[in-house]
Motif scaffolding. Structure first.
Motif, PDB file in Angstrom:
ATOM      1  N   THR A  78      -1.764  -3.529   0.638  1.00 13.98           N
ATOM      2  CA  THR A  78      -2.273  -4.890   0.491  1.00 13.98           C
ATOM      3  C   THR A  78      -1.151  -5.874   0.772  1.00 13.98           C
ATOM      4  O   THR A  78      -0.177  -5.951   0.017  1.00 13.98           O
ATOM      5  CB  THR A  78      -2.818  -5.135  -0.924  1.00 13.98           C
ATOM      6  N   ASN A  79      -1.262  -6.567   1.876  1.00 11.22           N
ATOM      7  CA  ASN A  79      -0.309  -7.616   2.235  1.00 11.22           C
ATOM      8  C   ASN A  79      -1.078  -8.681   3.012  1.00 11.22           C
ATOM      9  O   ASN A  79      -1.112  -8.674   4.242  1.00 11.22           O
ATOM     10  CB  ASN A  79       0.845  -7.049   3.062  1.00 11.22           C
ATOM     11  N   LEU A  80      -1.713  -9.571   2.272  1.00 10.69           N
ATOM     12  CA  LEU A  80      -2.583 -10.559   2.900  1.00 10.69           C
ATOM     13  C   LEU A  80      -1.803 -11.587   3.706  1.00 10.69           C
ATOM     14  O   LEU A  80      -2.391 -12.303   4.526  1.00 10.69           O
ATOM     15  CB  LEU A  80      -3.422 -11.257   1.826  1.00 10.69           C
ATOM     16  N   LYS A  81      -0.487 -11.660   3.503  1.00  3.34           N
ATOM     17  CA  LYS A  81       0.323 -12.561   4.323  1.00  3.34           C
ATOM     18  C   LYS A  81       0.281 -12.126   5.783  1.00  3.34           C
ATOM     19  O   LYS A  81       0.144 -12.962   6.685  1.00  3.34           O
ATOM     20  CB  LYS A  81       1.762 -12.569   3.818  1.00  3.34           C
ATOM     21  N   LYS A  82       0.389 -10.823   6.026  1.00  3.37           N
ATOM     22  CA  LYS A  82       0.324 -10.323   7.403  1.00  3.37           C
ATOM     23  C   LYS A  82      -1.058 -10.555   8.011  1.00  3.37           C
ATOM     24  O   LYS A  82      -1.175 -10.873   9.199  1.00  3.37           O
ATOM     25  CB  LYS A  82       0.679  -8.842   7.447  1.00  3.37           C
ATOM     26  N   VAL A  83      -2.095 -10.401   7.197  1.00  3.52           N
ATOM     27  CA  VAL A  83      -3.447 -10.676   7.684  1.00  3.52           C
ATOM     28  C   VAL A  83      -3.576 -12.136   8.115  1.00  3.52           C
ATOM     29  O   VAL A  83      -4.142 -12.452   9.170  1.00  3.52           O
ATOM     30  CB  VAL A  83      -4.490 -10.339   6.600  1.00  3.52           C
ATOM     31  N   THR A  84      -3.019 -13.037   7.314  1.00  2.00           N
ATOM     32  CA  THR A  84      -3.059 -14.466   7.640  1.00  2.00           C
ATOM     33  C   THR A  84      -2.292 -14.766   8.915  1.00  2.00           C
ATOM     34  O   THR A  84      -2.734 -15.565   9.755  1.00  2.00           O
ATOM     35  CB  THR A  84      -2.488 -15.281   6.475  1.00  2.00           C
ATOM     36  N   LEU A  85      -1.128 -14.131   9.092  1.00  2.00           N
ATOM     37  CA  LEU A  85      -0.322 -14.367  10.294  1.00  2.00           C
ATOM     38  C   LEU A  85      -1.049 -13.895  11.553  1.00  2.00           C
ATOM     39  O   LEU A  85      -1.013 -14.556  12.590  1.00  2.00           O
ATOM     40  CB  LEU A  85       1.026 -13.660  10.157  1.00  2.00           C
ATOM     41  N   VAL A  86      -1.710 -12.743  11.458  1.00  2.00           N
ATOM     42  CA  VAL A  86      -2.470 -12.247  12.611  1.00  2.00           C
ATOM     43  C   VAL A  86      -3.650 -13.167  12.905  1.00  2.00           C
ATOM     44  O   VAL A  86      -3.955 -13.439  14.072  1.00  2.00           O
ATOM     45  CB  VAL A  86      -2.953 -10.806  12.358  1.00  2.00           C
ATOM     46  N   ASN A  87      -4.314 -13.652  11.880  1.00  2.00           N
ATOM     47  CA  ASN A  87      -5.417 -14.599  12.099  1.00  2.00           C
ATOM     48  C   ASN A  87      -4.926 -15.862  12.804  1.00  2.00           C
ATOM     49  O   ASN A  87      -5.612 -16.418  13.673  1.00  2.00           O
ATOM     50  CB  ASN A  87      -6.058 -14.971  10.760  1.00  2.00           C
ATOM     51  N   ASP A  88      -3.711 -16.319  12.444  1.00  2.00           N
ATOM     52  CA  ASP A  88      -3.145 -17.506  13.084  1.00  2.00           C
ATOM     53  C   ASP A  88      -2.859 -17.238  14.561  1.00  2.00           C
ATOM     54  O   ASP A  88      -3.149 -18.084  15.423  1.00  2.00           O
ATOM     55  CB  ASP A  88      -1.858 -17.906  12.359  1.00  2.00           C
ATOM     56  N   ILE A  89      -2.321 -16.062  14.863  1.00  2.19           N
ATOM     57  CA  ILE A  89      -2.068 -15.707  16.258  1.00  2.19           C
ATOM     58  C   ILE A  89      -3.386 -15.626  17.032  1.00  2.19           C
ATOM     59  O   ILE A  89      -3.482 -16.076  18.180  1.00  2.19           O
ATOM     60  CB  ILE A  89      -1.297 -14.375  16.335  1.00  2.19           C
ATOM     61  N   SER A  90      -4.407 -15.047  16.409  1.00  2.00           N
ATOM     62  CA  SER A  90      -5.712 -14.951  17.056  1.00  2.00           C
ATOM     63  C   SER A  90      -6.273 -16.332  17.388  1.00  2.00           C
ATOM     64  O   SER A  90      -6.818 -16.546  18.488  1.00  2.00           O
ATOM     65  CB  SER A  90      -6.679 -14.187  16.143  1.00  2.00           C
ATOM     66  N   ARG A  91      -6.145 -17.269  16.488  1.00  2.10           N
ATOM     67  CA  ARG A  91      -6.641 -18.628  16.739  1.00  2.10           C
ATOM     68  C   ARG A  91      -5.876 -19.281  17.889  1.00  2.10           C
ATOM     69  O   ARG A  91      -6.472 -19.963  18.740  1.00  2.10           O
ATOM     70  CB  ARG A  91      -6.524 -19.473  15.476  1.00  2.10           C
ATOM     71  N   ARG A  92      -4.571 -19.079  17.920  1.00  2.00           N
ATOM     72  CA  ARG A  92      -3.758 -19.655  19.001  1.00  2.00           C
ATOM     73  C   ARG A  92      -4.111 -19.024  20.351  1.00  2.00           C
ATOM     74  O   ARG A  92      -4.100 -19.702  21.384  1.00  2.00           O
ATOM     75  CB  ARG A  92      -2.273 -19.478  18.685  1.00  2.00           C
ATOM     76  N   ILE A  93      -4.409 -17.740  20.345  1.00  2.00           N
ATOM     77  CA  ILE A  93      -4.845 -17.088  21.588  1.00  2.00           C
ATOM     78  C   ILE A  93      -6.166 -17.681  22.057  1.00  2.00           C
ATOM     79  O   ILE A  93      -6.353 -17.969  23.251  1.00  2.00           O
ATOM     80  CB  ILE A  93      -4.971 -15.570  21.371  1.00  2.00           C
TER      81      ILE A  93
END
Length: 253
Positions: A78-93
C-alpha cells in the motif's frame, strides 16, 4: 490500424508499467484498466485492450504485431502516493504535454523510488490511531497508553513478519496473538482496565480496510473476478486476526 513495431512496443511498455505500479501499490483493478486504455488512446491507439486481475495484467494493442504482453504481479503493498503520481502522469499524457520517452522515464523513477515511510513512523501512527479508535469506541483515556503499546508492538511484528514470511495469513495471525497477549498482560498488571476495548483498538491497524474497499469498488465497477478475489483475501486476513484473538482469550480466560 497498423502501428510501427517500435511505436507499439513503446506504448505497450508505458501502459504496462503504469498499470503495474498502480496495481502493486493498492490501486483498484478498474483504475488500472482505465489508466492503461486512456494512455494508449492519448498516444494514438484507438483500440487497446486490457485484462487485469490482482496477480497479473494482460494488455494488447489492436493491429500491432506482437503487441500482446503479460505482466505477473507477485508482490503488493500500500503506497497511495505512487498511485497518485501515476495518475498525474496519466493526466499529463492525455493533455498531450508528455512525450513517450519522458513518460516512461518518469514512471521508471516512480517504480524505483524508495519513498516508503520508515518503520518507526508507521508504528507510531498505528499506535496513535489505535488510541483514537479506543476513544471512538467510548473507551477510557486511562487505556490510551496500554492500547497504544499493544498496537504499536503488534504492528511492528506485522511489518517484521511480512519480510520474513510472505504469507499474509500467518503474519496477521501471529500479530493478532501478540497484540491480544499484550492487552491481556496489561490488564492483568493493572495498567489497563477494559480488556474488550483495548483488544478492539489494538487490532484496528491490522484490519484489511483497503482490501475491503477495493473489493467493493471493483464489484460495483463490474470486475467480478478481481472483486471476489480481493474480498476473499480480505476475509482470510480478517479471519486470521479473529483466530489470533480467539486463541489468546482461550489460553488466558
Amino acid at each position: 490500424m497498423d502501428y510501427a513495431n517500435n511505436d507499439g512496443q513503446d506504448i505497450a511498455s508505458i501502459c504496462l508499467l503504469a498499470g503495474k505500479i498502480i496495481l502493486q501499490n493498492g490501486g483498484e483493478t478498474y483504475r488500472v484498466e482505465d489508466t492503461m486504455v486512456r494512455i494508449a488512446e492519448a498516444y494514438g491507439v484507438a483500440n487497446a485492450y486490457s485484462y487485469v486481475t490482482p496477480t497479473g495484467i494482460i494488455f494488447a494493442l489492436d493491429g500491432a504485431a506482437q503487441s500482446t504482453r503479460l505482466v505477473r504481479i507477485s508482490e503488493r503493498s500500500t503506497n497511495l502516493k505512487k498511485v497518485t503520481l501515476v495518475n498525474d502522469i496519466s493526466r499529463r499524457i492525455c493533455q498531450g504535454s508528455l512525450q513517450r520517452h519522458e513518460a516512461y522515464k518518469q514512471l521508471q523513477d516512480i517504480e524505483q523510488a524508495k519513498d516508503d515511510y520508515p518503520a518507526w513512523l508507521k508504528v507510531l501512527v498505528a499506535a496513535v490511531a489505535s488510541g483514537c479508535f479506543l476513544i471512538m469506541f467510548r473507551g477510557s483515556w486511562n487505556d490510551f497508553l496500554p492500547v497504544a503499546l499493544a498496537s504499536g508492538i503488534g504492528f511492528l511484528c506485522l511489518l517484521t513478519l511480512h519480510r520474513i514470511m510472505p504469507i499474509t495469513f500467518f503474519a496477521s495471525f501471529l500479530s493478532a496473538v501478540i497484540s491480544g497477549s499484550l492487552a491481556v498482560l496489561m490488564v492483568w498488571l493493572g495498567i489497563g482496565h477494559n480488556l474488550d476495548k483495548i483488544i478492539i483498538g489494538s487490532i484496528m491497524p491490522l484490519v484489511p480496510g483497503l482490501h475491503i474497499t477495493n473489493a467493493v469498488r471493483d464489484l460495483m465497477a463490474g470486475h467480478l473476478v478481481s472483486g471476489l478475489s480481493k474480498g476473499a483475501e480480505a476475509f482470510l486476513i480478517a479471519f486470521a486476526i479473529g483466530a489470533g484473538i480467539a486463541f489468546v482469550l482461550s489460553v488466558y480466560p
